[in-house]
Enzyme design. Sequence first.
Site, PDB file in Angstrom:
ATOM      1  N   SER A  44     -10.344   0.543   7.111  1.00  0.00           N
ATOM      2  CA  SER A  44      -9.707   0.705   5.799  1.00  0.00           C
ATOM      3  C   SER A  44      -9.287  -0.584   5.112  1.00  0.00           C
ATOM      4  CB  SER A  44      -8.489   1.626   5.920  1.00  0.00           C
ATOM      5  OG  SER A  44      -8.898   2.949   6.152  1.00  0.00           O
ATOM      6  N   SER A  64      -9.375   2.914   3.159  1.00  0.00           N
ATOM      7  CA  SER A  64      -8.351   3.524   2.337  1.00  0.00           C
ATOM      8  C   SER A  64      -7.470   2.523   1.589  1.00  0.00           C
ATOM      9  CB  SER A  64      -7.451   4.403   3.219  1.00  0.00           C
ATOM     10  OG  SER A  64      -6.762   3.624   4.177  1.00  0.00           O
ATOM     11  N   LYS A  66       0.841  -1.197   0.000  1.00  0.00           N
ATOM     12  CA  LYS A  66       0.000   0.000   0.000  1.00  0.00           C
ATOM     13  C   LYS A  66       0.877   1.248   0.000  1.00  0.00           C
ATOM     14  CE  LYS A  66      -3.828   2.027   2.688  1.00  0.00           C
ATOM     15  NZ  LYS A  66      -4.696   1.830   3.868  1.00  0.00           N
TER      16      LYS A  66
END
Length: 489
Positions: A193, A169, A91
């Site tokens: 997230s 996210s 990520k």
Amino acid sequence: MADPHELTMLEQATAVRGGELSPVELAEHYLRRIERLDDSVGAYLTVTADRALDGARRAERLLARRTAGRGGTAGGGDGLPPLLGVPLPVKDLDAVPGVRCTYGSAVFAGHTVPEDDEEPRLVALLREAGTVLLGKTNTPEFGLPAYTEGRAGPPARSPYDLSRGAGGSSGGAAAAVAAGLAPAAQGSDGGGSIRIPASCCGIVGVKPSRGRVSPAPGGDVSGLATAGPLARTVRDAAALLDVMAAPVPGDPVPLAAPETPFLRWCDRTPGRLRIGRWARPDVPGVTVAPEVLAAYERTSALLAGLGHEVVDLEQPLRPGDRDTFTPVWAVMAALAPVPPEREAELLPLTRWLRERGREASGLDYARALESMQRVGRRLAAAVAGCDAVLTPTLAQPPAPVGALRNDADPAADFAAQVAFTPFTGPWNIAGLPAVSLPVEWTEDGLPVGMMLGAAHGAEGPLLALAAQVEAAAVPRPRAWGWGPRPRVW
């Protein structure tokens, strides 16, 4: 053999170790798919093609040496890293030395992490497990919203319907897994997230207990955020969590490495469990969609059919409890090291949160943390009387791209996010483990996730239950996993 991306992460690892699948061919396969499909999905912000191929070649050399040393057989993989040659992304909130890292913000679009920077513990664990870095997955600015829409790249979209967002996210990570652009992915979860995009993209997402995955060398002082896995199957998620769950001396909330690997828990029969449930949000005025409630009832019936006792519980949080979360989240936003002259380039939501964070005094922050602990204990007490708890993951199916974002009114934007995700944040406040499972699809083909949570440190039993639900819910044989294939596959 099926196309490589049809295989699960564990199947790919086995095929590589057995000599049936070349790490270079596997990396090249994913790089071709990313080049062909990612413009429509928005899963990646940076693709590290050269690095991926270099890593794949190193894996092949290691396999060749091991084969030569064992008389020409690939062997059982003794001494080899568990995920040797498997391509995985990271990520774009996590810095990889020598690789561009935007933190989801256009302010850092040209930022490359120096080669001599300290490697985050999580990145080192993935590398030591033998994985090959495909690239950095899309995330919103500093990982703050529950959608992945920013100026660092295109929106991350659900591969089931490209008009719908992938959530946030870890939206790019979930979209990559669901679209077959990675076999699994690492994400992070400070308010949902991992679980939010897992639900939006029809995959499995695990938020571990506070302290299960080390944040070293830094960390979130609030304790809200933790890294965790996203995968197509519970077994893949458990195996990736086994790689990630390695404590570091000095961790503020240490959890010792489990005696039984999480993957082995997936082979255990849970026995008869007491499973609590609620579907009433603690946020006044929030409505849960009928198709989500229908999936909740069917999942409850499935659990009862597996022999578990399913009992209704009152919503443990009171209206206003989660207000303790907002100032802490705002202070986290304010910590991002943005040069003052570039503050205006940030998204309106980010600026709004940062302004609120800067307004909070040290005493305000300490009081918010103390209040958050009280709320967390309330949830933990409710969970303590059960072996697991069932709730919806989200209040609605995946939202259309742009439906939650409101640049003209950041306060309304934040409120819309809370209304979309009322069930996820409390588990971060309490630091308890939770997993989103893709149990249902709407008539329009949109995925609907259900969430199972448990007591602190109980990831093993939780994954055993999740694997049991998966086995009961997924028709066999099915190469893809839980439900229909995404439209982008």
